[in-house]
Motif scaffolding. Structure first.
Motif, PDB file in Angstrom:
ATOM      1  N   SER A 101       0.733  -1.221  -0.049  1.00 43.52           N
ATOM      2  CA  SER A 101       0.056   0.102   0.123  1.00 43.52           C
ATOM      3  C   SER A 101       0.775   1.222  -0.078  1.00 43.52           C
ATOM      4  CB  SER A 101      -1.053  -0.162   1.205  1.00 43.52           C
ATOM      5  OG  SER A 101      -0.244  -0.422   2.502  1.00 43.52           O
ATOM      6  N   GLY A 102       2.316   0.958   0.235  1.00 46.50           N
ATOM      7  CA  GLY A 102       2.959   2.266   0.018  1.00 46.50           C
ATOM      8  C   GLY A 102       3.094   3.031   1.333  1.00 46.50           C
ATOM      9  N   TRP A 103       3.861   4.076   1.550  1.00 41.46           N
ATOM     10  CA  TRP A 103       3.880   4.999   2.732  1.00 41.46           C
ATOM     11  C   TRP A 103       2.611   5.754   2.950  1.00 41.46           C
ATOM     12  CZ3 TRP A 103       6.851   5.023   6.985  1.00 41.46           C
ATOM     13  CH2 TRP A 103       6.824   6.148   7.509  1.00 41.46           C
ATOM     14  N   GLN A 104       1.944   5.656   4.212  1.00 37.42           N
ATOM     15  CA  GLN A 104       0.735   6.248   4.499  1.00 37.42           C
ATOM     16  C   GLN A 104       1.200   7.540   5.217  1.00 37.42           C
ATOM     17  OE1 GLN A 104      -2.107   5.400   3.055  1.00 37.42           O
ATOM     18  NE2 GLN A 104      -0.790   3.944   2.222  1.00 37.42           N
ATOM     19  N   LYS A 105       1.121   8.849   4.592  1.00 32.05           N
ATOM     20  CA  LYS A 105       1.412  10.076   5.448  1.00 32.05           C
ATOM     21  C   LYS A 105       0.517  10.258   6.540  1.00 32.05           C
ATOM     22  CE  LYS A 105       2.961  13.556   3.007  1.00 32.05           C
ATOM     23  NZ  LYS A 105       2.962  14.541   1.978  1.00 32.05           N
ATOM     24  N   PHE A 150      16.833   3.212  -4.096  1.00 37.36           N
ATOM     25  CA  PHE A 150      16.463   3.296  -5.384  1.00 37.36           C
ATOM     26  C   PHE A 150      15.142   2.597  -5.941  1.00 37.36           C
ATOM     27  CE2 PHE A 150      20.261   0.548  -5.009  1.00 37.36           C
ATOM     28  CZ  PHE A 150      19.614  -0.692  -5.583  1.00 37.36           C
ATOM     29  N   GLY A 151      14.925   1.565  -5.034  1.00 38.28           N
ATOM     30  CA  GLY A 151      13.764   0.775  -5.302  1.00 38.28           C
ATOM     31  C   GLY A 151      12.570   1.618  -4.683  1.00 38.28           C
ATOM     32  N   TYR A 152      12.685   2.539  -3.993  1.00 41.70           N
ATOM     33  CA  TYR A 152      11.652   3.562  -3.477  1.00 41.70           C
ATOM     34  C   TYR A 152      11.732   4.899  -4.247  1.00 41.70           C
ATOM     35  CZ  TYR A 152      11.106  -0.075   0.310  1.00 41.70           C
ATOM     36  OH  TYR A 152      10.731  -1.101   0.986  1.00 41.70           O
ATOM     37  N   ALA A 153      12.413   5.069  -5.311  1.00 41.21           N
ATOM     38  CA  ALA A 153      12.656   6.444  -5.600  1.00 41.21           C
ATOM     39  C   ALA A 153      11.354   7.072  -6.059  1.00 41.21           C
ATOM     40  CB  ALA A 153      13.544   6.504  -6.553  1.00 41.21           C
ATOM     41  N   ARG A 154      10.732   5.986  -7.048  1.00 41.78           N
ATOM     42  CA  ARG A 154       9.314   6.600  -7.599  1.00 41.78           C
ATOM     43  C   ARG A 154       8.396   6.989  -6.755  1.00 41.78           C
ATOM     44  NH1 ARG A 154       8.676   3.125 -13.139  1.00 41.78           N
ATOM     45  NH2 ARG A 154      10.674   3.470 -14.178  1.00 41.78           N
ATOM     46  N   THR A 159       5.361  10.798  -3.332  1.00 41.38           N
ATOM     47  CA  THR A 159       4.965  11.151  -1.995  1.00 41.38           C
ATOM     48  C   THR A 159       5.416  12.585  -1.557  1.00 41.38           C
ATOM     49  OG1 THR A 159       4.731   8.981  -1.427  1.00 41.38           O
ATOM     50  CG2 THR A 159       4.741  10.370   0.502  1.00 41.38           C
ATOM     51  N   HIS A 160       6.556  12.881  -1.897  1.00 37.79           N
ATOM     52  CA  HIS A 160       7.185  14.204  -1.570  1.00 37.79           C
ATOM     53  C   HIS A 160       7.602  14.851  -2.576  1.00 37.79           C
ATOM     54  CE1 HIS A 160       6.733  13.104   2.718  1.00 37.79           C
ATOM     55  NE2 HIS A 160       7.033  11.924   2.572  1.00 37.79           N
ATOM     56  N   PRO A 161       6.813  15.612  -3.451  1.00 35.74           N
ATOM     57  CA  PRO A 161       7.426  16.020  -4.993  1.00 35.74           C
ATOM     58  C   PRO A 161       8.447  17.344  -4.762  1.00 35.74           C
ATOM     59  CG  PRO A 161       5.088  16.541  -4.438  1.00 35.74           C
ATOM     60  CD  PRO A 161       5.418  15.609  -3.378  1.00 35.74           C
ATOM     61  N   ALA A 162       8.325  17.764  -3.416  1.00 41.98           N
ATOM     62  CA  ALA A 162       8.925  18.816  -3.126  1.00 41.98           C
ATOM     63  C   ALA A 162      10.418  18.775  -2.881  1.00 41.98           C
ATOM     64  CB  ALA A 162       8.365  19.965  -1.890  1.00 41.98           C
TER      65      ALA A 162
END
Length: 348
Positions: A101-105, A150-154, A159-162
């Protein structure tokens, strides 16, 4: 600011700095425990030789004291609650495991608020690998450079585009006071800990710890470790078809021209759409596929570099060697030495 190697001995021998190693349910036990042991190395060595000397006083901190089961399924003991810690010199968030489910902020507001307070009080903030997902929620990395596995880069970029992310880099130091430290994939926490020891205790101490634990700096960066996976979730069916064909025909002569013929698109239109969809020009995409296949052949076969060059589509071995090094950071022979299973470890 001075580099760690040029700091004076008097600066390096200040009172022990407090290190808050953050434990949270998503943390990976190997990284957390490894950081704890290596940053305690000088204290442990001191106990063994009767010399009480350590640049750090490290505590495992969390939302509450007591046992906490980590993502690995292994419990760890939280030594101190963040509610009782008003200041720290260094805060380290270890690797976290991202589920499907990815990282939940927003799941750890107390930790995020506390980290912000520590930073306001002068703490250096450090992340190991994917720990940057939590640190970035403070907003302190917005507009700054950082690195992540690098496996989590995308996913991190989404999640944090800034935050400007550099997954190919081992260690990134940001902030006006160099107080934002991030390390890249997996065991690059070794580099982060050695950097902190060099920065706060001196280069000699860092070298001593590196020898004790047989740690090596990842001086070639992380590009050699990154496997190329072309972007395919762009929604352009025409380009997806070309990518699928290219995945098994990248070694043919003039593959870009062949793709264009099969697509029935005008050359200029095809190249524009391909670049927009994949992020790479067609020829660059071909080169990445060829280098990726060459990497596997170097790892798994005894074929010569010249033979591999020909098999992946290059008649000029010298050009192949230059391209390989530019892409991976290592010459083909050095890459083979780095990643091939050594003789003593191979099954008989």
């Amino acid at each position: 600011m001075q580099s760690p190697s040029t700091r004076s001995t008097s600066q390096a021998r200040q009172a022990a700095r407090h290190v808050a190693l953050v434990a949270l349910p998503d943390a990976v036990v190997s990284t957390l425990a490894g950081i704890y042991d290596v940053m305690n190395a000088q204290a442990l060595m001191g106990e063994s030789n009767g010399v009480a000397r350590s640049p750090f006083r490290i505590e495992i901190v969390g939302e509450s004291v007591g046992p906490l089961q980590l993502a690995s399924g292994v419990p760890i003991h939280v030594q101190r609650s963040i509610d009782t810690l008003e200041a720290s010199d260094i805060v380290i968030v270890p690797s976290v495991l991202l589920r499907r489910s990815g990282w939940q902020k927003g799941r750890y507001p107390r930790l995020v608020d506390w980290i912000e307070r520590m930073h306001a009080g002068g703490a250096t903030l450090c992340s190991a690998c994917s720990g940057i997902f939590l640190l970035a929620e403070t907003g302190l990395f917005d507009g700054k450079d950082a690195t992540v596995h690098f496996g989590y880069a995308r996913e991190f970029a989404a999640t944090h585009p800034a935050v400007t992310i550099h997954p190919e880099r081992v260690l990134v130091i940001s902030g006006l006071q160099e107080e934002l430290v991030s390390s890249g994939a997996s065991t690059t926490w070794h580099d982060m800990v050695l950097y902190l020891i060099a920065r706060y205790a001196g280069a000699t101490d860092a070298q001593e710890v590196a020898r004790l634990y047989a740690l090596q700096w990842h001086q070639d960066g992380l590009a050699p470790y990154i496997s190329f996976e072309g972007k395919s979730d762009h929604g352009d069916a025409e380009i997806q078809g070309a990518q699928h064909w290219l995945s098994t025909h990248f070694s043919v002569a003039n593959p870009v021209e062949e793709m264009i013929k099969q697509s029935k698109l005008a050359e200029r239109t095809f190249k524009r759409r391909f670049t927009a969809a994949t992020g790479l020009a067609p020829i660059a995409y071909v080169q990445r596929l060829r280098i990726e296949d060459a990497k596997r052949r170097l790892e798994r076969t005894d074929a010569s570099v010249d033979d591999i060059s020909w098999r992946v589509g290059y008649e000029d071995p010298a050009f192949f060697r230059r391209l390989f090094k530019r892409t991976t950071g290592l010459a083909p022979g050095a890459y083979r030495k780095r990643f091939r299973i050594p003789e003593f470890a191979r099954p008989s």
